[in-house]
Write a protein that holds these residues in place. Sequence first.
Motif, PDB file in Angstrom:
ATOM      1  N   VAL A 133       1.132  -1.381  -0.021  1.00 35.23           N
ATOM      2  CA  VAL A 133       0.044   0.099   0.173  1.00 35.23           C
ATOM      3  C   VAL A 133       1.137   0.733  -0.189  1.00 35.23           C
ATOM      4  N   MET A 141       0.497   4.044  -2.398  1.00 33.82           N
ATOM      5  CA  MET A 141      -0.089   5.364  -2.471  1.00 33.82           C
ATOM      6  C   MET A 141       1.028   6.525  -2.954  1.00 33.82           C
ATOM      7  N   ARG A 155      -8.524   2.955   8.092  1.00 33.73           N
ATOM      8  CA  ARG A 155      -7.083   4.103   9.205  1.00 33.73           C
ATOM      9  C   ARG A 155      -6.069   3.346   9.433  1.00 33.73           C
ATOM     10  N   LEU A 158      -3.799   2.438   5.786  1.00 35.98           N
ATOM     11  CA  LEU A 158      -3.345   3.631   5.513  1.00 35.98           C
ATOM     12  C   LEU A 158      -2.026   3.892   6.555  1.00 35.98           C
ATOM     13  N   LEU A 174       2.080   4.608   5.676  1.00 40.78           N
ATOM     14  CA  LEU A 174       3.164   5.377   6.120  1.00 40.78           C
ATOM     15  C   LEU A 174       4.297   5.051   6.643  1.00 40.78           C
ATOM     16  N   LYS A 195      -7.290  12.426   6.660  1.00 40.13           N
ATOM     17  CA  LYS A 195      -8.132  12.751   5.145  1.00 40.13           C
ATOM     18  C   LYS A 195      -6.461  13.968   4.333  1.00 40.13           C
ATOM     19  N   ILE A 218      -2.611  12.769   5.804  1.00 40.44           N
ATOM     20  CA  ILE A 218      -1.996  11.772   5.320  1.00 40.44           C
ATOM     21  C   ILE A 218      -1.162  12.888   3.953  1.00 40.44           C
TER      22      ILE A 218
END
Lengths: 327, 367
Positions: A71, A75, B26, B29, B33, B332, B335
């Motif tokens: 991911v 991204m 969430r 993500l 990250l 949102k 990010i």
Amino acid sequence: MPMNFENTKAYRADERLGHSLLSEAQRQAIFKASLPSPNDGSTIVNKPGQAQRRSRLGVRRFIKNQIFVFVFALMHGIFSLYIKSRQTWHGVSYRISSILYYHHATPQYIRRDIMGLTKKPKHLSAILKTEGNHRAKNDLDRLIEETAELATWCACAEIPMLSIYEKSGVLKKHMPRVYEAVVQKFTFYFGAEHPTLSVTSPHQDDFPTRMLEESRHGHLQLHLISYQDGRESIVDLTRTLADMSQRGKISPRDISQELIDAELSEGILPEPDLLILFTPHVELSGYPPWQIRLTEIFCLQDNETFGYQVFLKALRNFASAQFRRGK
Amino acid sequence: MADTVSLLRRLILESPPGEWAVNQLRELLIGALKQGPIPQHVAFEMDGNRRYARSRRMETVEGHHRGFEALARIMEICYKCGVKVVTVYAFSIENFNRPKYEVEGLMQLAKVKLEQLTTYGDILDRYGACVRILGQRELIRDDVLEVMDRAVARTKHNNKAVLNICFPYTSRAEMTTAIRSTVQEFLSPTPPKNTPFSPSRIRQKILSGQLDGRDLLPTIPDDPLDDGEYDGKDVDDGDDNDSSGSATLPPGSPEPRLLSRSGSYGSTTLPNPDNITVDTIERHIYTADDPPLDLFVRTSGVERLSDFMLWQCHQDTHIFFRKCLWPDFDLKDFIWVLLEWQWRQKQSDREKPSGRAGTVKARSMME
């Protein structure tokens, strides 16, 4: 994880009534529900006799990690596509606006552009960058040219003070050359009847040393600063203050914000109203910290060029910004 | 039409399965990250609570409450991603100029929230975060101060992450305090050097070795060289010595020399102000123990620093100004900031090949 909606609603209602609605236990339950599990993160609780289970957990963690890596790559793939198209879009639109808003080296055009603005900065500041990989001589020529352009636009817009921050201080070393270049540019724009100019810099004599009488076309003060005038100037001031208090001339209690402010703004740079960056993103690269407190920072996203349209947009943006000062 | 759409959206999002799905997303993500570089120190200027309240026709204080909820959300994201230090601008010294009831409301808010933090202390324990209050303590009311100190003490043992709350703070006041305490430091005599090796003991050792065991220690040079070394030392620590007058003593008489030197060690000598450097002042800045500020985020579209983290962010911090109001600020929005920061990091690594090797290595280690 964030609170769910039921709990949020209950919590907000409780809050409104000054925390009298919910009992302690209820409130605690809300918090508990929204907390991450205690072993969240890297600490895995080792339970004895569950080797098999642990290995399965390991596999699960491995798969989870792989998904995360995937991911992440996805991204960033999408993001670089987005940023590339944003840069292209901005590049094109800035090119178009630089054609639309061109000064044609005529003060009248610039004045017309500025006329509608409700307020103007009294002190404008800009950060100019050296490009390290080019030849130093070319770089200096470009810097001086940009300084001269900017100074002339300021003179046309009747902004009385312009300060230019250049990290390495190479501009400060060439004050007479900068002066010559700006005056030449003035003559090019205004003809023979151009505004007067003085080039100043902290810890250096003003240039020209003897001020001619102010012409009726206004006056521009061009102030050159460098990295030395940032943190270093505060260090210098501290040294002086430490020395004075060691000699018993002042007591540390006398050191107030007003004193420091007076020293730094008189000795180094008064607080600018507007700071223009010609870089793609906001990064202050050592600009004097004390003075940028309330300065409006303007930076055109993804913009890499030095141009009149950046100057104009900055002034327009400044006119529409409102100041509240903590109120 | 728009009403039905928003109603439908709310119905889906607020239903348990919808909520579950959003939370899973969430987590996904945030976990993703985390695979890239993560800023170590992030500062938030939480602007826009009042405009949010005004646009929603709420009381101003309630806007601040919503702002606090946003802060809790963002803190969670930050700590899960691996941010070490989060610094937030909770209250400016200038804010005392606001209407009295609002100041009162903010004080009350801080008090209640920190009280809840201390009663249900495991909130921050779960993240291993400790609270620190930065700012002019003398301006805080006693009852609030007491609660703050309790919250700080309650979370002191956590060492994985830090939450810096700037409460009444302005950067200029911070710098002034730093300058003042640096001057103060240079007013007091040099503290004895913080090493386990005391110079006087070493000297005594050498002297006693010379007196009784000359043949046992062949490495110790003979007297003339030894004297020279001593003189060099004298100049070294004696450039700021006062009236001890070791220089006036005739050379070659070891015993008075020893006395005078040990005397000068105990006496008061002021440090030279020329030794003040950026690091000296840095040590007196509130965030001295924290890593350098990587990311500065200000919401609500105002493009000013407004007296926050001036000293910390004027070098190479990436500054982001976002349009949205603080209570609306969520993953949102955040990010995008993080992605752009990571992207720029990658970009600058590409320019410096040496830096890239480091991140690649770190990445492969992570995998």
